[in-house]
Design a protein around this motif. Structure first.
Motif, short mmCIF file in Angstrom:
data_model
loop_
_atom_site.label_atom_id
_atom_site.label_comp_id
_atom_site.label_asym_id
_atom_site.label_seq_id
_atom_site.Cartn_x
_atom_site.Cartn_y
_atom_site.Cartn_z
N GLY A 46 -13.46 44.88 12.80
CA GLY A 46 -13.43 43.47 12.43
C GLY A 46 -12.84 43.20 11.06
O GLY A 46 -12.88 42.06 10.57
N ALA A 47 -12.25 44.22 10.43
CA ALA A 47 -11.69 44.04 9.08
C ALA A 47 -10.39 43.27 9.09
O ALA A 47 -9.99 42.69 8.08
CB ALA A 47 -11.49 45.40 8.42
N GLY A 48 -9.67 43.27 10.25
CA GLY A 48 -8.39 42.56 10.33
C GLY A 48 -7.19 43.47 10.49
O GLY A 48 -6.04 43.02 10.44
N LYS A 49 -7.42 44.76 10.72
CA LYS A 49 -6.33 45.74 10.81
C LYS A 49 -5.36 45.43 11.94
O LYS A 49 -4.14 45.34 11.72
CB LYS A 49 -6.90 47.16 11.04
N SER A 50 -5.88 45.27 13.15
CA SER A 50 -5.01 45.02 14.31
C SER A 50 -4.31 43.68 14.20
O SER A 50 -3.15 43.53 14.61
CB SER A 50 -5.82 45.10 15.61
N THR A 51 -4.99 42.68 13.64
CA THR A 51 -4.37 41.37 13.46
C THR A 51 -3.19 41.47 12.51
O THR A 51 -2.12 40.91 12.78
CB THR A 51 -5.41 40.36 12.89
N LEU A 52 -3.35 42.20 11.41
CA LEU A 52 -2.26 42.39 10.46
C LEU A 52 -1.09 43.09 11.14
O LEU A 52 0.08 42.69 10.97
CB LEU A 52 -2.74 43.20 9.26
N LEU A 53 -1.38 44.12 11.93
CA LEU A 53 -0.31 44.86 12.60
C LEU A 53 0.42 43.97 13.62
O LEU A 53 1.65 44.01 13.72
CB LEU A 53 -0.91 46.08 13.31
N LYS A 54 -0.33 43.15 14.36
CA LYS A 54 0.29 42.27 15.36
C LYS A 54 1.20 41.23 14.71
O LYS A 54 2.25 40.90 15.26
CB LYS A 54 -0.80 41.58 16.19
N ILE A 55 0.80 40.74 13.56
CA ILE A 55 1.65 39.76 12.87
C ILE A 55 2.93 40.43 12.39
O ILE A 55 4.04 39.91 12.59
CB ILE A 55 0.89 39.12 11.68
N MET A 56 2.81 41.61 11.78
CA MET A 56 3.99 42.30 11.25
C MET A 56 4.97 42.70 12.35
O MET A 56 6.16 42.83 12.10
CB MET A 56 3.56 43.54 10.45
N THR A 57 4.47 42.88 13.58
CA THR A 57 5.35 43.27 14.69
C THR A 57 5.78 42.08 15.54
O THR A 57 6.27 42.26 16.66
CB THR A 57 4.64 44.32 15.56
N THR A 58 5.60 40.89 15.05
CA THR A 58 6.02 39.62 15.68
C THR A 58 5.24 39.29 16.95
O THR A 58 5.64 38.42 17.72
CB THR A 58 7.54 39.60 16.01
N LEU A 59 4.11 39.95 17.18
CA LEU A 59 3.33 39.74 18.40
C LEU A 59 2.29 38.63 18.24
O LEU A 59 1.69 38.22 19.23
CB LEU A 59 2.63 41.04 18.82
#
Length: 310
Positions: free
Chosen positions: A39-52
């Motif tokens: 729940g820290a936001g790791k996957s959300t950050l990755l999804k934004i950086m990859t345009t997803l």
């Protein structure tokens, strides 16, 4: 040169702030690990950086391209391994590789050559003509990772690439990632496996409750966490009062319990000073052992700091 620049990034889901004003710069050739509790936001950050993932505040640039304005330009130059397999179960490993290669406008000849090399790299060549749907989880993940490399990307993003893998598959994946990074390609990955961070990462970002609580090289994070190493010295006889008095004069941190002396140091210069003083003191030493505090402690200390701020 920065491959990736994230400026004041914020993301909300309803009333919940998933990312809170994140700013990081990732240079060409770095191996960045993104860490944090669930729940820290790791996957959300990755999804934004990859345009997803869209609809966020702030700005993300990759190779100088704003990812909102030029998503196609960005996608042409990155490889993505998400939490879900991007493969077709009814196709063979080779058919999958060629299919995704052709999506990147590779000629069939180039796609076949690149697929052969990559499948051999992850020890999947002998299964190239088997349907992916019949593969084990680890086999699928190896094919999934090299699928993301078919376009020869400059940056590779991976969301927990070795999670749930057997030891052999995990070692194969890590070896491949090291080779990719050694060719001056940038790698960004999330993980919960802290031993992988110590083994692979040249830069670390730690998120907690949507905030960036630490960012830097492993050694820099150790200093931020005020982490220390221990030198444990067993002596022949207990003369703690005189021993402690001798080292106190030199400003050396020391704990004495029975015949055990525990010194604390943070770098090689301090360690060298301690050893020199031990030699000068002529203390009858039985044994000396050094134990670095592992990254688990640094991670826990830094994420605890993040909680304290909220």
């Amino acid at each position: 040169m920065n491959d990736i620049q994230v400026k004041n990034l914020k993301k909300r889901f309803g009333d919940f702030d998933v990312l809170k004003d994140i700013s990081i710069e990732i240079k060409s050739g770095e191996f960045l690990a993104i860490l944090g509790p669930n729940g820290a936001g790791k996957s959300t950050l990755l999804k934004i950086m990859t345009t997803l993932l869209k609809h966020y505040e702030g700005k993300v640039e990759i190779f100088g391209y704003d990812i909102e304005k030029y998503p196609k330009k960005v996608r042409e130059q990155i490889g993505v391994v998400s939490e879900n397999f991007i493969l077709y179960d009814r196709l063979t490993a080779m058919e999958n590789m060629v299919f995704f290669g052709e999506l990147y406008h590779l000629s069939r000849e180039t796609a076949l050559k690149r697929a052969e090399k990559l499948l051999k790299d992850v020890e999947m060549w002998e299964w190239r003509n088997k349907k992916v749907g019949k593969f084990s989880f680890g086999m699928k993940q190896r094919v999934n990772i090299v699928r993301a490399l078919m376009n020869d990307p400059k940056v590779v993003f991976l969301d927990e690439p070795t999670a749930s893998l057997d030891i052999k598959s995990a070692l194969t994946v890590k070896r491949l990632l090291k080779e990719i990074n050694a060719s001056n390609k940038t790698i960004v990955f999330t993980t919960h496996i802290l031993s992988e961070v110590e083994e692979l990462a040249t830069k670390i970002a730690i998120l907690n409750l949507g905030q960036l609580v630490a960012f830097g090289a492993p050694a820099e994070l150790s200093i931020m966490a005020e982490d220390q190493k221990d030198l444990i010295v067993e002596v022949e006889k207990n003369d703690s009062k005189n021993y402690k008095a001798f080292f106190d004069k030199s400003g050396i941190k020391l704990e004495m319990t029975g015949n055990t002396m525990k010194f604390f140091y943070s770098d090689g210069n301090e360690l060298e000073k301690i050893i020199k003083l031990i030699s000068e003191s002529k203390i009858p030493v039985r044994s000396i052992n050094s134990s670095d505090r592992n990254f688990d402690r640094i991670f826990l200390k830094l994420t605890d700091k993040g909680r304290d701020k909220n």
